[in-house]
Design a protein around this motif. Structure first.
Motif, mmCIF file in Angstrom:
data_model
loop_
_atom_site.group_PDB
_atom_site.id
_atom_site.type_symbol
_atom_site.label_atom_id
_atom_site.label_comp_id
_atom_site.label_asym_id
_atom_site.label_seq_id
_atom_site.Cartn_x
_atom_site.Cartn_y
_atom_site.Cartn_z
ATOM 1 N N VAL A 178 0.843 -1.201 0.000
ATOM 2 C CA VAL A 178 0.000 0.000 0.000
ATOM 3 C C VAL A 178 0.881 1.255 0.000
ATOM 4 N N VAL A 179 1.964 1.232 0.795
ATOM 5 C CA VAL A 179 2.870 2.388 0.822
ATOM 6 C C VAL A 179 3.422 2.642 -0.586
ATOM 7 N N GLY A 180 3.804 1.566 -1.273
ATOM 8 C CA GLY A 180 4.335 1.712 -2.624
ATOM 9 C C GLY A 180 3.318 2.345 -3.565
ATOM 10 N N LEU A 181 2.043 1.927 -3.436
ATOM 11 C CA LEU A 181 1.001 2.478 -4.311
ATOM 12 C C LEU A 181 0.750 3.946 -4.013
ATOM 13 N N VAL A 182 0.709 4.287 -2.708
ATOM 14 C CA VAL A 182 0.479 5.687 -2.344
ATOM 15 C C VAL A 182 1.648 6.543 -2.823
ATOM 16 N N ALA A 183 2.867 6.029 -2.671
ATOM 17 C CA ALA A 183 4.042 6.784 -3.110
ATOM 18 C C ALA A 183 4.018 6.991 -4.623
ATOM 19 N N ASP A 184 3.461 6.011 -5.341
ATOM 20 C CA ASP A 184 3.314 6.144 -6.788
ATOM 21 C C ASP A 184 2.427 7.334 -7.154
ATOM 22 N N ARG A 185 1.356 7.539 -6.362
ATOM 23 C CA ARG A 185 0.408 8.620 -6.651
ATOM 24 C C ARG A 185 0.948 9.968 -6.234
ATOM 25 N N LYS A 186 1.466 10.016 -4.978
ATOM 26 C CA LYS A 186 1.782 11.311 -4.380
ATOM 27 C C LYS A 186 3.264 11.657 -4.456
ATOM 28 N N LYS A 187 4.099 10.745 -4.943
ATOM 29 C CA LYS A 187 5.540 10.971 -5.026
ATOM 30 C C LYS A 187 6.158 11.259 -3.659
ATOM 31 N N SER A 188 5.581 10.716 -2.620
ATOM 32 C CA SER A 188 6.119 10.944 -1.276
ATOM 33 C C SER A 188 5.650 9.826 -0.371
ATOM 34 N N GLU A 189 6.448 9.510 0.655
ATOM 35 C CA GLU A 189 6.044 8.471 1.610
ATOM 36 C C GLU A 189 5.786 9.061 2.980
ATOM 37 N N ASP A 190 5.676 10.405 3.062
ATOM 38 C CA ASP A 190 5.432 11.041 4.352
ATOM 39 C C ASP A 190 3.990 10.804 4.786
ATOM 40 N N LEU A 191 3.773 10.965 6.085
ATOM 41 C CA LEU A 191 2.428 10.802 6.636
ATOM 42 C C LEU A 191 1.449 11.760 5.957
ATOM 43 N N GLU A 192 1.975 12.945 5.577
ATOM 44 C CA GLU A 192 1.164 13.958 4.887
ATOM 45 C C GLU A 192 0.542 13.384 3.614
ATOM 46 N N ALA A 193 1.327 12.594 2.897
ATOM 47 C CA ALA A 193 0.863 12.063 1.619
ATOM 48 C C ALA A 193 -0.281 11.078 1.795
ATOM 49 N N PHE A 194 -0.406 10.525 3.012
ATOM 50 C CA PHE A 194 -1.448 9.527 3.229
ATOM 51 C C PHE A 194 -2.794 10.142 3.571
ATOM 52 N N LYS A 195 -2.832 11.467 3.709
ATOM 53 C CA LYS A 195 -4.072 12.140 4.096
ATOM 54 C C LYS A 195 -5.188 11.842 3.107
ATOM 55 N N GLY A 196 -6.288 11.304 3.621
ATOM 56 C CA GLY A 196 -7.464 11.109 2.795
ATOM 57 C C GLY A 196 -7.374 10.012 1.758
ATOM 58 N N VAL A 197 -6.331 9.193 1.817
ATOM 59 C CA VAL A 197 -6.211 8.119 0.817
ATOM 60 C C VAL A 197 -7.396 7.164 0.929
ATOM 61 N N GLY A 198 -7.880 6.967 2.163
ATOM 62 C CA GLY A 198 -9.007 6.069 2.359
ATOM 63 C C GLY A 198 -10.246 6.518 1.603
ATOM 64 N N TRP A 199 -10.441 7.838 1.481
ATOM 65 C CA TRP A 199 -11.613 8.343 0.759
ATOM 66 C C TRP A 199 -11.377 8.362 -0.735
ATOM 67 N N GLU A 200 -10.107 8.593 -1.120
ATOM 68 C CA GLU A 200 -9.796 8.579 -2.558
ATOM 69 C C GLU A 200 -10.003 7.190 -3.135
ATOM 70 N N ASP A 201 -9.483 6.187 -2.415
ATOM 71 C CA ASP A 201 -9.600 4.819 -2.894
ATOM 72 C C ASP A 201 -9.889 3.913 -1.694
ATOM 73 N N PRO A 202 -11.174 3.657 -1.410
ATOM 74 C CA PRO A 202 -11.521 2.880 -0.209
ATOM 75 C C PRO A 202 -10.835 1.521 -0.159
ATOM 76 N N PHE A 203 -10.572 0.925 -1.323
ATOM 77 C CA PHE A 203 -9.946 -0.405 -1.317
ATOM 78 C C PHE A 203 -8.583 -0.348 -0.633
#
Lengths: 496, 103
Positions: A359-384
């Motif tokens: 999941v971290v790898g996928l989020v980093a792919d979208r946001k180009k960052s692995e910081d906690l900031e980048a994870f904001k609202g990911v659950g609403w963007e993609d519930p899966f």
């Protein structure tokens, strides 16, 4: 060819499959340069792993047997670790190919290196000779240095590989000094002969034995990132490319535990009745007491440092240190149940940690960052993504109904059943509570915080299938764990 | 049957060489010198194993030495490649220059 060699080679067939895959990749890379642009190397790795797993199942040993004049032992524990390594190798490679972290050229190198590491890990987990153990550990280490620095233009990746190299080389130098002292005292390199010499000779001189064991612990602790050799973990995990980190956090650690199980139980213990060992005294008490203290320190350091970290890969790195602390608890009883608990926890840990890093790898792919900031609202963007990450993190915390809970339950009950170690179980439970804090922090960012910018990037079906394959067993093993537990128990039963 | 401790000068020589290597690793800041220190530690071990092997008339130790030399060579090859890559980026091999990863 002597009959002994032929039967050894038969038991060694899974490793043979991996070597064949490796040679095939080498040749393909040389005569078919265009294969670098394609997915061919990925398929070669997946095919080797699947074939290797099938061959492993085909040659499951019913009793322990020494291969190649006693340098390697083939038993149920070997089988278990082979399957675990092949699974994580396939998972790591798939993650590398499906995310955009590595470029095409690095990917074919990645495939070669990961197969090579897998071979080294198989040697580590089955070695019953200090020379073989050293070669296994070095095969894994040297190639891991390269893998950490696979992104050649990335300063963080380079720095990770430098730190990994320097500390790794020193740890292994200290470890081989320990091996040489063992050789000097006992005059042998084989686990069985060392144990015999230690019992018969009473382990004289005592300080030399103690010193050599501390040195060997340094080498093993470096591989599993246990206290006090854990400090490289966050830097390397943060700097290395995410697929490499995902692989590092599960497979080489499991291999280190495979080596530790054999070393602690075959060298430092005297076998009693089936499945029970008597730990040898080192210094002022049995080594199990030292392991208990180191286990507490490892989980404390991991959990307390994870609080307040801003980078999710760093949080997961410290959390993996804490999990090594829990896993070390399995050794204090020095019996088959403890080994079973460690192996079961490794299965659960492998699934949930690979999933979390995925999941971290996928989020980093979208946001180009692995910081906690980048994870904001990911659950609403993609519930899966949000739901699967929640499953993995709850399981890592050890909340009931998830596989992490069953693993922890087995480890803790193993400790409680061992007289004199109740305090260790209490500290372990308290640590699990602390860990909830930083895991919940990630979940809070994913579900409760609003995203700064909404990135529309649909997750491909390969990722969805892979995450489901990791998340469903994580939940199912929390309720219906008996089959896996029974299999693990029967595999451990052949270990001696 | 084994090499008796505290009576053989080889132990002291090996311990001294190993300590020099370890100290070099701890205090030097140049990545190349650190690699050399690690080499020194490995070679101290090799010397010790060769001595024990001779005293015991057993070949196992000599095999260990041969493998240790090979592994050390591989380690240095990888290490030099990594350091060269770092040098390209920062024009320095001082380990204090590489502190980007912090928590």
């Amino acid at each position: 060819m002597t009959p002994e060699l032929i039967s050894s080679l038969k038991q060694f067939a899974p490793e043979g499959v991996i070597i064949s895959g490796l040679v095939f990749l080498f040749i393909m890379d040389a005569i078919l340069p265009s294969s670098r642009e394609s997915r061919l190397p990925l398929f070669v790795v997946l095919f080797s792993c699947i074939l290797g797993a099938l061959v492993t199942i085909g040659v499951i040993p019913t009793e322990a047997s020494s291969l190649f004049s006693g340098v390697i032992q083939s038993d149920g524990v070997t089988t278990f670790f082979r399957l675990l390594f092949f699974f994580s190798c396939a998972g790591g490679t798939l993650l590398a190919y499906e995310t955009k972290v590595l470029d095409r050229d690095s990917l074919s190198e990645f495939s070669l290196l990961i197969l090579c590491v897998t071979f080294g890990m198989c040697l580590m987990a089955s070695a019953t000779n200090v020379l073989m153990l050293y070669i296994g550990i070095e095969t894994v280490s040297i190639i891991s240095f390269v893998m950490a620095g696979l992104k050649r233009d990335d300063a963080r990746s380079n720095e990770a590989s430098l730190k990994y190299l320097i500390f790794g080389a020193v740890a292994s130098a200290i470890m081989i000094y320990g091996f040489s002292l063992i050789y000097g005292v006992t005059g042998s390199l084989n686990y069985g002969d060392i144990a015999k010499a230690l019992i018969e000779g009473g382990g004289e001189p005592k300080w030399a034995i103690l010193l050599s064991m501390v040195m060997v612990y340094v080498g093993l602790a470096y591989k599993i990132s246990a206290f006090p050799l854990h400090f490289w973990t966050p830097d390397v995990y943060e700097g290395a490319p995410t697929p490499v980190t995902a692989f590092f956090s599960i497979a080489p650690k499991a291999a280190g535990f495979g080596a530790a199980i054999r070393f602690f139980l075959c060298v430092l213990s005297t076998p009693g009745e089936a499945g029970v060992w008597t730990p040898m005294a080192l210094g002022h008490g049995a080594w199990t007491q030292a392991i208990a203290v180191l286990s507490v320190l490892t989980m404390l350091v991991g959990n307390l440092s994870a609080i307040g970290q801003k980078n999710v890969k760093r949080i997961l790195a410290y959390s993996s240190v804490a999990h090594v602390g829990y896993l070390l608890m399995g050794f204090v009883s020095a019996n088959a149940f403890g080994v079973t608990a460690v192996l079961f926890y490794l299965v659960a840990y492998c699934l949930m940690n690979l999933g979390a890093f995925w999941v971290v790898g996928l989020v980093a792919d979208r946001k180009k960052s692995e910081d906690l900031e980048a994870f904001k609202g990911v659950g609403w963007e993609d519930p899966f993504l949000g739901v699967t990450m929640a499953i993995f993190l709850f399981s890592l915390t050890g909340i009931p109904m998830f596989s992490g809970f069953v693993g922890k339950f087995l480890l803790f009950s193993n400790v409680v059943q061992t007289p004199g170690f109740l305090w260790l179980a209490v500290i372990g439970v308290l640590n699990s509570v602390v860990s909830l804090f930083y895991y919940a922090n990630i979940l809070k960012a994913m579900w409760l915080d609003k995203p700064d910018t909404v990135v529309e990037a649909p997750v491909s079906s390969v990722h969805r299938i892979a995450l489901a394959v990791l998340a469903i067993p994580t939940m199912v093993l929390g309720l219906y764990f008996e089959p896996i537990l029974k299999v693990t128990q029967s595999l451990v039963a052949t270990f001696r | 049957m084994t090499v008796s401790f505290l009576t053989n000068w080889v132990h002291y020589l090996v311990a001294a060489l190993f300590s020099v290597g370890l100290l070099g690793f701890l205090i030097r800041k140049n990545a190349l010198v650190i690699l050399m220190s690690i080499e020194l530690m490995l070679n101290a071990v090799n010397l010790y194993v060769a001595k024990v092997s001779l005293a015991l008339h057993s070949g196992a130790g000599l095999v260990l030495v041969v493998f240790a030399i090979t592994v050390a060579a591989a380690e240095v090859a990888v290490g030099l490649a990594i350091i060269l890559n770092l040098y390209r980026a920062k024009r320095s091999v001082d380990v204090d220059m590489f502190t980007g990863l912090k928590g």
